[in-house]
Structure formats: structure tokens, C-alpha cells
Design an enzyme around this catalytic site. Structure first.
Site, PDB file in Angstrom:
ATOM      1  N   HIS A   1       9.102  -0.418 -42.989  1.00 34.11           N
ATOM      2  CA  HIS A   1       9.660   0.589 -42.089  1.00 34.11           C
ATOM      3  C   HIS A   1       8.546   1.114 -41.179  1.00 34.11           C
ATOM      4  O   HIS A   1       7.415   1.311 -41.635  1.00 34.11           O
ATOM      5  CB  HIS A   1      10.242   1.769 -42.886  1.00 34.11           C
ATOM      6  CG  HIS A   1      11.719   1.665 -43.126  1.00 34.11           C
ATOM      7  ND1 HIS A   1      12.274   1.649 -44.383  1.00 34.11           N
ATOM      8  CD2 HIS A   1      12.767   1.586 -42.244  1.00 34.11           C
ATOM      9  CE1 HIS A   1      13.606   1.563 -44.269  1.00 34.11           C
ATOM     10  NE2 HIS A   1      13.924   1.520 -42.998  1.00 34.11           N
TER      11      HIS A   1
ATOM     12  N   ARG B   1      24.860   7.258 -43.871  1.00 37.15           N
ATOM     13  CA  ARG B   1      24.911   8.627 -43.333  1.00 37.15           C
ATOM     14  C   ARG B   1      25.666   8.646 -42.004  1.00 37.15           C
ATOM     15  O   ARG B   1      26.354   9.594 -41.670  1.00 37.15           O
ATOM     16  CB  ARG B   1      23.461   9.112 -43.148  1.00 37.15           C
ATOM     17  CG  ARG B   1      23.263  10.509 -42.651  1.00 37.15           C
ATOM     18  CD  ARG B   1      21.767  10.833 -42.533  1.00 37.15           C
ATOM     19  NE  ARG B   1      21.030   9.872 -41.705  1.00 37.15           N
ATOM     20  CZ  ARG B   1      20.962   9.901 -40.371  1.00 37.15           C
ATOM     21  NH1 ARG B   1      21.568  10.845 -39.702  1.00 37.15           N
ATOM     22  NH2 ARG B   1      20.276   8.987 -39.704  1.00 37.15           N
TER      23      ARG B   1
ATOM     24  N   GLU C   1       7.760  -1.199 -48.214  1.00 36.48           N
ATOM     25  CA  GLU C   1       8.822  -0.912 -49.179  1.00 36.48           C
ATOM     26  C   GLU C   1       8.627  -1.725 -50.458  1.00 36.48           C
ATOM     27  O   GLU C   1       8.410  -2.927 -50.425  1.00 36.48           O
ATOM     28  CB  GLU C   1      10.197  -1.226 -48.573  1.00 36.48           C
ATOM     29  CG  GLU C   1      10.529  -0.399 -47.339  1.00 36.48           C
ATOM     30  CD  GLU C   1      10.691   1.102 -47.614  1.00 36.48           C
ATOM     31  OE1 GLU C   1      10.730   1.486 -48.790  1.00 36.48           O
ATOM     32  OE2 GLU C   1      10.762   1.864 -46.629  1.00 36.48           O
TER      33      GLU C   1
ATOM     34  N   CYS D   1      18.909  -1.096 -43.501  1.00 35.68           N
ATOM     35  CA  CYS D   1      17.605  -1.678 -43.869  1.00 35.68           C
ATOM     36  C   CYS D   1      17.548  -2.009 -45.357  1.00 35.68           C
ATOM     37  O   CYS D   1      17.120  -3.102 -45.738  1.00 35.68           O
ATOM     38  CB  CYS D   1      16.468  -0.733 -43.484  1.00 35.68           C
ATOM     39  SG  CYS D   1      16.220  -0.659 -41.699  1.00 35.68           S
TER      40      CYS D   1
HETATM   41  N1  PCA Z   1      16.577   1.273 -39.392  1.00 37.11           N
HETATM   42  C1  PCA Z   1      17.776   1.548 -40.159  1.00 37.11           C
HETATM   43  C2  PCA Z   1      18.667   0.364 -39.908  1.00 37.11           C
HETATM   44  C3  PCA Z   1      18.099  -0.361 -38.746  1.00 37.11           C
HETATM   45  C4  PCA Z   1      16.760   0.224 -38.550  1.00 37.11           C
HETATM   46  O1  PCA Z   1      15.915  -0.159 -37.732  1.00 37.11           O
HETATM   47  C5  PCA Z   1      17.510   1.850 -41.627  1.00 37.11           C
HETATM   48  O2  PCA Z   1      16.433   2.367 -41.953  1.00 37.11           O
HETATM   49  O3  PCA Z   1      18.360   1.572 -42.462  1.00 37.11           O
END
Ligand code: PCA
Length: 223
Positions: A175, A98, A88, A151
Site C-alpha cells: 500500500h 466501506r 502487507e 486491495c
Molecule cells: N486501494 C483500495 C482499492 C484500490 C486501491 O488502490 C484498497 O486499499 O482497498
């Protein structure tokens, strides 16, 4: 005199959310606790599981940072449906959920930090990280959105903490896809093995300790 603790890095993963029974981020991160990393094993890895809750995730993160004083903080989360390791680049100052978080909260169009900058850029060397992951045969990409759920909230809060506390620490967010055991229940969804995720995280930490940010704009805020 108290013995100086070995320099360290902090890696976080998340609790399961959205009906899943596991979160691949914590499944992988949990395996890194206590490992040595960096050139000549210069740093030790500490890990922390964060709740998937807007109200408490940052408290847990800040407590861990204050406890360990890490040189690098890497936060990791699940992005079900993505096929690659997503490095990111940026976190934005908005919560827009959401689905409710694990505490039942669902903020909509809410600033994370009132009057905070619109966004923070990571200071991790993201292009070097991408190159290394690709050279190691790991599907990976730069992502220009961490979403608007917990996140992104944690990434924004992390970079805001560095800025407001004037910490000379670098950090960012990764991610990761579903694990194969999760993808079984999501027809057509891509997945990545835990071994590959673990290998990726170790490579990312090594690159982060080795190289300065490749961002040309200073310190990483934008208004
Ligand atoms: N993914 C979510 C929140 C916690 C996670 O592991 C996100 O992408 O916001």
C-alpha cells in the site's frame, strides 16, 4: 523451437476510485513496464492496471499471471491517509466494503473464497524489504492489515491462486500513500512523491528476487 521468454515479474496498480481522478499505484507502476530488474538484469517487468471492482479485479490479475508466468507478483494500491510504504503481511478472507467499488458493488461481511482459509500470509521477505527501504531513507512499515476492500480482496485472491494452482511464485501487496497532488485536496493527509514510490517498488522487487521468504511458518496459510 520457440524462443524461451526472459524470466519476468508482474506488478499491478489500480484504477482510481472513491472520487479520485488518479490512483498513485498505477501512476507509479505504469512507469516500470519493460524495465530490467534483479541481479544482472535477470528479469523483465510487466505491468497491469486492475479495475477497482470486486467482481473483475481477480480475473484481470489471473489473466496476467497466466499470460506472463512471472516469478514474483507485486500488487500495489493506494492507502490514502497512510504516511509510509506499507508492506502487507497478511490478507483475510472477507470483503467488507466501506464504499461501493467502481461497479457499484458493496459486499458486507462476505467471504472471498467460500470455505477458504481464514487468511494467507505473504511469502515475500518482508523484514528484508523493510530494512532495505529504511536504509534507503524511505518511510516504510510492516502492515498487519490490508483492510477489507478491493486491495485485501486482490491480495487474498493472489495468494489463494498460488496455493490452488500450485504455482511456485511468490507475491504480496504494497500500500502506498497519496501523491502530493492528491493530498492537496485532503487537508492534513500525508503524501509521497512518485519518484520515491518508484524507487521503493524497484527495491522491493530486487529483494524479492534475491531472498527467500523470512516467514517461519510454512507456505503461508492459517485456519
Ligand atoms: N486501494 C483500495 C482499492 C484500490 C486501491 O488502490 C484498497 O486499499 O482497498
Amino acid at each position: 523451437m520457440a524462443k524461451q521468454a526472459k524470466p519476468c515479474v508482474l506488478v499491478t496498480g489500480f484504477a482510481p476510485f472513491g472520487g479520485e481522478t488518479i490512483n498513485p499505484s498505477w501512476e507509479a507502476v505504469n512507469q516500470l513496464e519493460g524495465l530490467a530488474i534483479g541481479r544482472q538484469e535477470s528479469h523483465i517487468i510487466h505491468t497491469k492496471e486492475l479495475p477497482c471492482e470486486f467482481n473483475s479485479a481477480l480475473d484481470a490479475l489471473y489473466q496476467a499471471i497466466d499470460k506472463y508466468h512471472p516469478s514474483v507478483v507485486l500488487c500495489v494500491g493506494q492507502a490514502g491517509g497512510r504516511s509510509s510504504i506499507s508492506i502487507e503481511r497478511v490478507a483475510i478472507n472477507v470483503d467488507d466494503a466501506r464504499i461501493p467499488d467502481n461497479a457499484g458493488n458493496q459486499p458486507i461481511d462476505t467471504p472471498i473464497v467460500q470455505d477458504g482459509p481464514a487468511a494467507y500470509f505473504t511469502a515475500l521477505p518482508i523484514k528484508r524489504i523493510l530494512k532495505t527501504l529504511q536504509e534507503n531513507g524511505i518511510p516504510s512499515e510492516i502492515s498487519n492489515t490490508a483492510g477489507t476492500y478491493v486491495c485485501n480482496h486482490v491480495m487474498y485472491g493472489l495468494l489463494h491462486y498460488f496455493q490452488s494452482q500450485q504455482l511456485s511464485c511468490q507475491g504480496g501487496f504494497i500500500h502506498i500513500p497519496y501523491l502530493p497532488t492528491q493530498a492537496v485536496h485532503h487537508s492534513g493527509a500525508p503524501s509521497m512523491s512518485q519518484e520515491m514510490v518508484k524507487k521503493s517498488l524497484l527495491a522491493i522487487l530486487n529483494e524479492s528476487l534475491e531472498y527467500k521468504p523470512d516467514l517461519k511458518i510454512s507456505a503461508g496459510t492459517t485456519h
